[in-house]
Design an enzyme around this catalytic site. Structure first.
Site, PDB file in Angstrom:
ATOM      1  N   TYR A   1     -31.447  39.410 -38.940  1.00  0.00           N
ATOM      2  CA  TYR A   1     -30.905  38.144 -38.411  1.00  0.00           C
ATOM      3  C   TYR A   1     -29.495  38.332 -37.855  1.00  0.00           C
ATOM      4  O   TYR A   1     -28.863  39.342 -38.067  1.00  0.00           O
ATOM      5  CB  TYR A   1     -31.028  36.982 -39.389  1.00  0.00           C
ATOM      6  N   GLU A   2     -29.076  37.315 -37.104  1.00  0.00           N
ATOM      7  CA  GLU A   2     -27.806  37.374 -36.353  1.00  0.00           C
ATOM      8  C   GLU A   2     -27.801  38.528 -35.349  1.00  0.00           C
ATOM      9  O   GLU A   2     -26.773  39.144 -35.105  1.00  0.00           O
ATOM     10  CB  GLU A   2     -26.597  37.504 -37.290  1.00  0.00           C
ATOM     11  N   GLY A   3     -28.957  38.816 -34.788  1.00  0.00           N
ATOM     12  CA  GLY A   3     -29.067  39.907 -33.823  1.00  0.00           C
ATOM     13  C   GLY A   3     -29.461  41.181 -34.538  1.00  0.00           C
ATOM     14  O   GLY A   3     -28.717  41.682 -35.383  1.00  0.00           O
TER      15      GLY A   3
ATOM     16  N   MET B   1     -27.609  26.630 -38.051  1.00  0.00           N
ATOM     17  CA  MET B   1     -27.587  27.192 -36.702  1.00  0.00           C
ATOM     18  C   MET B   1     -29.020  27.243 -36.205  1.00  0.00           C
ATOM     19  O   MET B   1     -29.834  28.007 -36.724  1.00  0.00           O
ATOM     20  CB  MET B   1     -26.992  28.595 -36.795  1.00  0.00           C
TER      21      MET B   1
ATOM     22  N   ARG C   1     -21.909  37.180 -37.534  1.00  0.00           N
ATOM     23  CA  ARG C   1     -22.224  38.624 -37.523  1.00  0.00           C
ATOM     24  C   ARG C   1     -21.281  39.381 -38.451  1.00  0.00           C
ATOM     25  O   ARG C   1     -21.713  40.248 -39.207  1.00  0.00           O
ATOM     26  CB  ARG C   1     -22.140  39.173 -36.090  1.00  0.00           C
TER      27      ARG C   1
END
Ligand code: FAD
Length: 605
Positions: free
Chosen positions: A448-450, A162, A297
């Site tokens: 990570y992932e927000g 990603m 997430r």
């Protein structure tokens, strides 16, 4: 270093007894899937996790990936472990049958993924990214791209990456500057992406990158971002990896943890342009990427559970062995007998079990969205609106859970893995026990992932203010109904009252947010993480309350493993005594508002 063993009993209890796994499978038309099959699958996964993945966890920590002439060389042993994972069909467990997947329910898949995450967080990141990429391609790409790439990605023969982040575009993806220029039937992609997990390795003969970039006519901001599929090797006329594409890893990061997972700086188009294919509509890439991020997430929630469980198991083993108490007769006793060590172990145990329950609950909602949509499409083929609406309800609930699963669980994993060290005392700080690795590995999970801040904003903004609290209100009503059911059981009445109070705190926080957000521009931003944590503790109370109810019913009927059922009820009580009260403290902080947070001028810091 302690051995790792998947907690089968807790997983089976949650899936089958609390959450009705078999009924859900039947509703989903998966008549062949039952509790017995799920147990067999979990036992097999557990074996591969304990015997193959887990011993490599420490190796990955000490011998992280390296970058050489042929690109990234992963940790020794990882390629063989990954091959066993693929050859035994684990990559395709919940994949779509159309592309060679086994179509197993997500709840079961979530349980299996915990095995990989607990046993080897660094290695398990690779399939996590592939699963997310598969979801995004399946949901948004053309049939031709799906048919060309998905079968090998679903099977795990090829992995996915990603590629969002750039030096100036982290949380704020509006700042993405990578470019894509049309050329014939494809695009030429160029730009640099940083922090790309498993962006390169030698474990498979192809890697499929999903890259965010801008078309020449793209509007500024997030509305001008498109998504491209960029393979490491272009496919020849037989669909096999052939010519090398212009996408290279040019550096790997030295970092605090997850050393087994290469974090790559990827350069696209240094030699003229990496060939890429548009996924979805032009300028609509962020929406497509959100499919991938939402999957990932929840995946980070499972990682957080996995590393917490591993840390807990290791702490328990140490606490049973380490002798630091002396009785009056001179004999020595282990630290697990000290109340404060019990406090830490019980916190780790009860939080981990609540996390597991919430993860399965969210996965079940994704299963229901899928099943209900499919069933009503089957039963009402001429009425697409009915099936869409039915599936939408479950999808909205799943979407509400996503920031809680990611944000609350990853934040708790920090505390749990820190206790994992504390229980070891000085030996926890010393690397050779391995307790420190879990703490270091877990540290990325809130980033990570927000980041946690972004999860809080997602929950407070899009998921609560966005529908004026409708989805959250219906969740809180469901939790209240469980509390009322608990109130009818004498031994659970005290817990029921606490859960009702926590639900009221959730409602009060929601009302506060709805009435303050439009008047004070800092209100939602300042309250959002506490709002997310509050709802996490309430959801945890809901799961533990349901677990206590089920355990109580089974105990009374004399069914099941009585020692386990008693422990479950005690663990729930501990959660209610020690973790659920945090909901009240989150509410107090939310209601204090953002005034003291924002009052200083930037120069005063
Ligand atoms: C090991 C590792 C692996 C990674 N893997 C990948 C990958 O595979 N693919 C990929 O594309 N990226 C990956 N990333 C990047 C990761 O997703 C970003 O680091 C993350 O999104 C945060 O961005 P940032 O680092 O630029 O931090 P920033 O965005 O600069 O954030 C710094 C701080 O500011 C806060 N902040 C920023 N914006 C806001 C806001 N709007 N509201 C409130 N607070 C805010 C954040 O919460 C954080 O505390 C990885 C990163 C690491 C370290």
């Amino acid at each position: 270093m302690s051995d790792y063993r998947f907690p089968y009993k807790d997983a089976a209890f949650l899936m089958n007894d609390v959450l009705g796994f078999e009924q859900m499978c039947q509703d989903a038309g998966l008549e062949d899937v039952n509790a017995e099959l799920a147990t067999a699958i979990l036992e097999e996964a557990g074996r591969l996790g304990s015997e193959v993945f887990a011993p490599l966890n420490e190796v990955g920590d000490h011998k992280g990936a390296t970058l050489g002439e042929n690109g990234v060389q992963e940790t020794p042993g990882f390629a063989d472990a990954y091959r066993q994972y693929v050859d035994n069909g684990w990559a395709s467990l919940s994949g779509d049958e159309q592309y060679g997947g086994q179509n197993m329910p997500r709840m079961l898949a979530a349980a299996v993924v915990e095995v990989w995450d607990s046993s080897n967080l660094g290695l398990s990141l690779c399939p996590l990214l592939t699963t997310g990429a598969v979801e995004a391609i399946a949901a948004h790409a053309s049939d031709e791209l799906k048919d060309t790439y998905l079968p090998n990605m679903v099977s795990g023969e090829w992995t996915g990456s990603m590629c969002l982040t750039e030096p100036a575009a982290g949380s704020d993806l509006a700042a993405v500057t990578s470019k894509a220029v049309p050329e014939g039937d494809h695009y030429l992609v160029s730009g640099q992406k940083i922090f790309i997990t498993w962006g390169d390795h030698q474990m498979t003969n192809n890697i499929i990158h999903l890259v965010l970039a801008r078309l020449p006519d793209a509007p500024a901001g997030v509305k001008g971002i498109s998504l491209f599929l960029v393979p490491k090797f272009l496919l020849d006329e037989n669909g096999q990896p052939g010519e090398r594409n212009d996408a290279y890893c040019v550096g790997i990061e030295h970092k605090l943890g997850i050393h087994g997972s290469p974090t790559c700086t990827m350069s696209f188009g240094d030699k003229g342009g990496a060939i890429g294919y548009l996924v979805g509509k032009p300028h609509n890439g962020l929406m497509a990427m959100f499919t991938m991020m939402n999957e990932a997430r929840q995946g980070v929630g499972i990682q957080s559970l996995g590393v917490s469980e591993r840390s807990y198991q290791q702490a328990v083993a140490y606490a049973k062995e380490r002798l630091q108490g002396t009785r009056s007769d001179g004999s020595r006793y282990p630290i697990i007998e000290f109340p404060d060590v019990r406090r830490m172990l019980m916190m780790m145990k009860s939080a981990t079990e609540a996390m597991r329950g919430l993860i399965y609950t969210a996965a079940a909602e994704a299963d229901r969205a899928h099943a209900v949509g499919a069933a009503s499409r089957r039963d009402f083929p001429s009425d697409p609106a009915t099936s869409a609406e039915a599936a939408q309800k479950h999808a909205a609930r799943n979407a509400l859970y996503t920031p809680i699963v990611k944000g609350w669980i990853s934040e708790l994993s920090q505390e749990i893995t820190s206790y994992g060290i504390q229980v070891h005392g000085g030996m926890g700080f010393i690397e050779e026990t391995g307790a420190a690795q879990h703490y270091r590995d877990a540290r990325i999970l809130t980033i990570y992932e927000g980041t946690t801040g972004i999860q809080g904003l997602d929950l407070a903004g899009r998921k609560t203010l966005g529908d004026k609290g409708a989805a959250l209100k219906s969740l809180l009503e469901e939790i209240q109904a469980v509390a009322e059911e608990m109130a009818d059981v004498e031994s659970l009445a005290g817990m029921a009252a606490s859960l009702m109070e926590a639900v009221r705190a959730g409602e009060e926080a929601m009302v506060w947010l709805l009435s303050n957000a439009s008047q004070d521009r800092n209100a939602a931003g300042g309250a959002s993480v506490n709002f997310m944590m509050l709802l996490g503790y309430v959801c945890g109370g809901w799961i533990m309350g349901r677990s206590a109810l089920t355990a109580n019913n089974l105990s009374e009927s004399g069914d099941g493993d009585q020692a386990f059922l008693t422990a479950k009820q005690v663990t729930a009580r501990f959660y209610f005594d020690h973790l659920l009260p945090r909901a009240g403290s989150c509410l107090a902080t939310i209601k204090a508002g953002s005034e003291s947070m924002m009052a200083l001028d930037v120069e005063q810091f």
